[in-house]
Structures are given as structure tokens and as C-alpha cells.
Design an enzyme around this catalytic site. Sequence first.
Site, PDB file in Angstrom:
ATOM      1  N   TRP A  10       4.234 -35.168  40.762  1.00  0.00           N
ATOM      2  CA  TRP A  10       5.294 -35.960  40.111  1.00  0.00           C
ATOM      3  C   TRP A  10       6.696 -35.496  40.520  1.00  0.00           C
ATOM      4  O   TRP A  10       7.684 -36.130  40.151  1.00  0.00           O
ATOM      5  CB  TRP A  10       5.167 -35.888  38.588  1.00  0.00           C
ATOM      6  CG  TRP A  10       3.951 -36.562  38.024  1.00  0.00           C
ATOM      7  CD1 TRP A  10       3.045 -37.333  38.698  1.00  0.00           C
ATOM      8  CD2 TRP A  10       3.506 -36.543  36.657  1.00  0.00           C
ATOM      9  NE1 TRP A  10       2.077 -37.787  37.828  1.00  0.00           N
ATOM     10  CE2 TRP A  10       2.334 -37.315  36.576  1.00  0.00           C
ATOM     11  CE3 TRP A  10       3.996 -35.937  35.489  1.00  0.00           C
ATOM     12  CZ2 TRP A  10       1.634 -37.509  35.373  1.00  0.00           C
ATOM     13  CZ3 TRP A  10       3.309 -36.117  34.299  1.00  0.00           C
ATOM     14  CH2 TRP A  10       2.143 -36.906  34.241  1.00  0.00           C
ATOM     15  N   HIS A  96       5.132 -26.198  49.053  1.00  0.00           N
ATOM     16  CA  HIS A  96       5.421 -27.611  49.317  1.00  0.00           C
ATOM     17  C   HIS A  96       6.626 -27.700  50.255  1.00  0.00           C
ATOM     18  O   HIS A  96       7.541 -26.868  50.183  1.00  0.00           O
ATOM     19  CB  HIS A  96       5.711 -28.341  48.000  1.00  0.00           C
ATOM     20  CG  HIS A  96       5.827 -29.817  48.207  1.00  0.00           C
ATOM     21  ND1 HIS A  96       6.985 -30.407  48.631  1.00  0.00           N
ATOM     22  CD2 HIS A  96       4.905 -30.807  48.095  1.00  0.00           C
ATOM     23  CE1 HIS A  96       6.774 -31.716  48.768  1.00  0.00           C
ATOM     24  NE2 HIS A  96       5.521 -31.977  48.446  1.00  0.00           N
ATOM     25  N   GLU A  98       9.195 -29.397  50.242  1.00  0.00           N
ATOM     26  CA  GLU A  98      10.514 -29.402  49.578  1.00  0.00           C
ATOM     27  C   GLU A  98      10.902 -27.996  49.130  1.00  0.00           C
ATOM     28  O   GLU A  98      12.085 -27.639  49.121  1.00  0.00           O
ATOM     29  CB  GLU A  98      10.504 -30.406  48.413  1.00  0.00           C
ATOM     30  CG  GLU A  98      10.520 -31.839  48.953  1.00  0.00           C
ATOM     31  CD  GLU A  98       9.736 -32.852  48.142  1.00  0.00           C
ATOM     32  OE1 GLU A  98       9.494 -32.611  46.948  1.00  0.00           O
ATOM     33  OE2 GLU A  98       9.356 -33.887  48.721  1.00  0.00           O
ATOM     34  N   GLY A 231       2.981 -38.385  46.173  1.00  0.00           N
ATOM     35  CA  GLY A 231       4.212 -38.294  45.396  1.00  0.00           C
ATOM     36  C   GLY A 231       4.543 -39.639  44.769  1.00  0.00           C
ATOM     37  O   GLY A 231       4.036 -40.006  43.710  1.00  0.00           O
ATOM     38  N   GLY A 232       5.407 -40.400  45.458  1.00  0.00           N
ATOM     39  CA  GLY A 232       5.948 -41.641  44.902  1.00  0.00           C
ATOM     40  C   GLY A 232       4.916 -42.579  44.289  1.00  0.00           C
ATOM     41  O   GLY A 232       5.132 -43.115  43.190  1.00  0.00           O
TER      42      GLY A 232
HETATM   43  P1  13P Z   1       5.180 -39.086  48.994  1.00  0.00           P
HETATM   44  O1  13P Z   1       3.785 -39.554  48.648  1.00  0.00           O
HETATM   45  O2  13P Z   1       6.232 -39.615  48.074  1.00  0.00           O
HETATM   46  O3  13P Z   1       5.459 -39.297  50.458  1.00  0.00           O
HETATM   47  O4  13P Z   1       5.193 -37.501  48.756  1.00  0.00           O
HETATM   48  C1  13P Z   1       4.174 -36.740  49.309  1.00  0.00           C
HETATM   49  C2  13P Z   1       4.261 -35.381  48.754  1.00  0.00           C
HETATM   50  O5  13P Z   1       5.194 -34.645  49.035  1.00  0.00           O
HETATM   51  C3  13P Z   1       3.213 -34.943  47.832  1.00  0.00           C
HETATM   52  O6  13P Z   1       3.300 -33.579  47.569  1.00  0.00           O
END
Ligand code: 13P
Length: 249
Positions: A10, A96, A98, A231-232
Site C-alpha cells: 500500500w 524495496h 523506494e 502497488g497501485g
Molecule cells: P506498482 O504496482 O504501483 O508499479 O508498484 C510496484 C511495487 O513497488 C510493489 O512493491
Amino acid sequence: MRRLLFAANWKMHLGPDEARVYLKTFRARYNRRDDREVWFFPPGVSVEAAAQAARDRNDLVVGVQDVYWEPKGAFTGVISAPLAAQAGARAALVGHSERRHIFGETDDDTRRKVSAALHATLVPVLCVGETLAERDAGHTLAVVMRQLSAALGSLDGPAMSRVVVAYEPVWAIGTGRNATPQDASAVHREIRAWLTGRGADAPRVLYGGSVNVKNAAALLAERELDGVLVGGASLDPEGWAQLVQTGAA
Ligand code: 13P
């Protein structure tokens, strides 16, 4: 039979009240299936609410998005693995992209975090993946192998068997571009070989990066993919309930 793992990251969305409402909707739309598990990684403040909302469904697992490696102490602003476990987490994302690229997390940090998660009996979900420049330079496998050996190289077989690896190419995260199922599969095969070569028993390797309800089936048709980290497309409980019913194990 493969047991598919659908993991929702999330990121910085959904506070405790929203997490409770989300889980209620999700549970109404998704009945347990023996061939799959669904994991949720809410922000730290929502872990307890999500874990409570999932508590009588052992096919639903709640984890934390990051942990600090020290178990406790004067470390303002971070959460340790034992504290996350106390709030109901059973897993932890580690490394991750990020965390690596926005917050400067290093390979050595990921090693300490994997170890801290294992000590607190959380399943570490180690995220690895190359940037676009690294891919274009033909360094995908070198980068992924470096990240694996830095984070996991000192583990013994039983510890290695508890780790889940998520291959998330950085250029595919949140961009709408994803690796082709064949490209992902080729990297997964190398990751699995690395893990089994170091004693992991039936390791699980997930794919992440712009996975959605439209492309999930083609990705999961690849036997090398044990699941997805999303993610999204995991933020809406109805869409996520649809996505997690994709694919045959
Ligand atoms: P998205 O599915 O938004 O591309 O993000 C992937 C992600 O970083 C899951 O950890």
C-alpha cells in the site's frame, strides 16, 4: 501444486480506519482459496488495524513495509521487527526500490534488516531489481545477484528457506511499463537457482512492477512466477479482490 502469493504494497496510503474498511470490503469479495495466499503491507500506523481485521483468516497475512535492524532503543522515527510483530505483522518488506533510491538504503542495510526480520520470526520479502540504465547496459543479472548475495549471502539453508524474493525492476514500478512475462521468467529462473544452490527449499519468487488486473494472468502463466507484489492496483479493495483471483496454481 504452486501456492500463489498475491502481495499488496500500500506504500504511503490507507490509515487505520481506511485499512479496516478496505479489509471488510475485500473479505466480502474474496473467499479463501487453498491455492493462494494474500499478503498486505500497510503503512506502519495501519499494521495493527489491518492485522486485527484479518485475524480469523490465516490465508490473509499482514506485514510491515520496512524495519530497522536494532530491536529497540533510542532510534527516533523507525520501527523494529519485534515491534512490528507485536502489532500483528508476520512479514517485512526489505530493500524495496523506494527505500534504496529515495532513502539511500544500502545493500549492507538490507542484510541487517533481513537478519532482524528473521530473528523476530517475520518472513523477509527481499526486493531486488535493476534500474533502466543498468538494464540498458546489460547488467540486470549482475545487479540482482549482487543484491541477493549482499542481503542473503550469510544465511544458512533453513533461514534461506524462509525468505521470499520479489523481483521488481525499478523501471517498471509505477510507470505502467512492465517486464514481459518471458523477461521476468528468465530473471526468476536465475534467482531461484541462486537460492536453491544455497540450500533454500522451495523458494518463492514474486514479480512486481505495474502489475494490474489486465496483465496479471499472462505473468502468472509463467511457472517461474510464484506470485506478484503490487502497488497501485492493490489500493482499491474491489479491484484487488478481482486481481487475486487471477491465474491457476
Ligand atoms: P506498482 O504496482 O504501483 O508499479 O508498484 C510496484 C511495487 O513497488 C510493489 O512493491
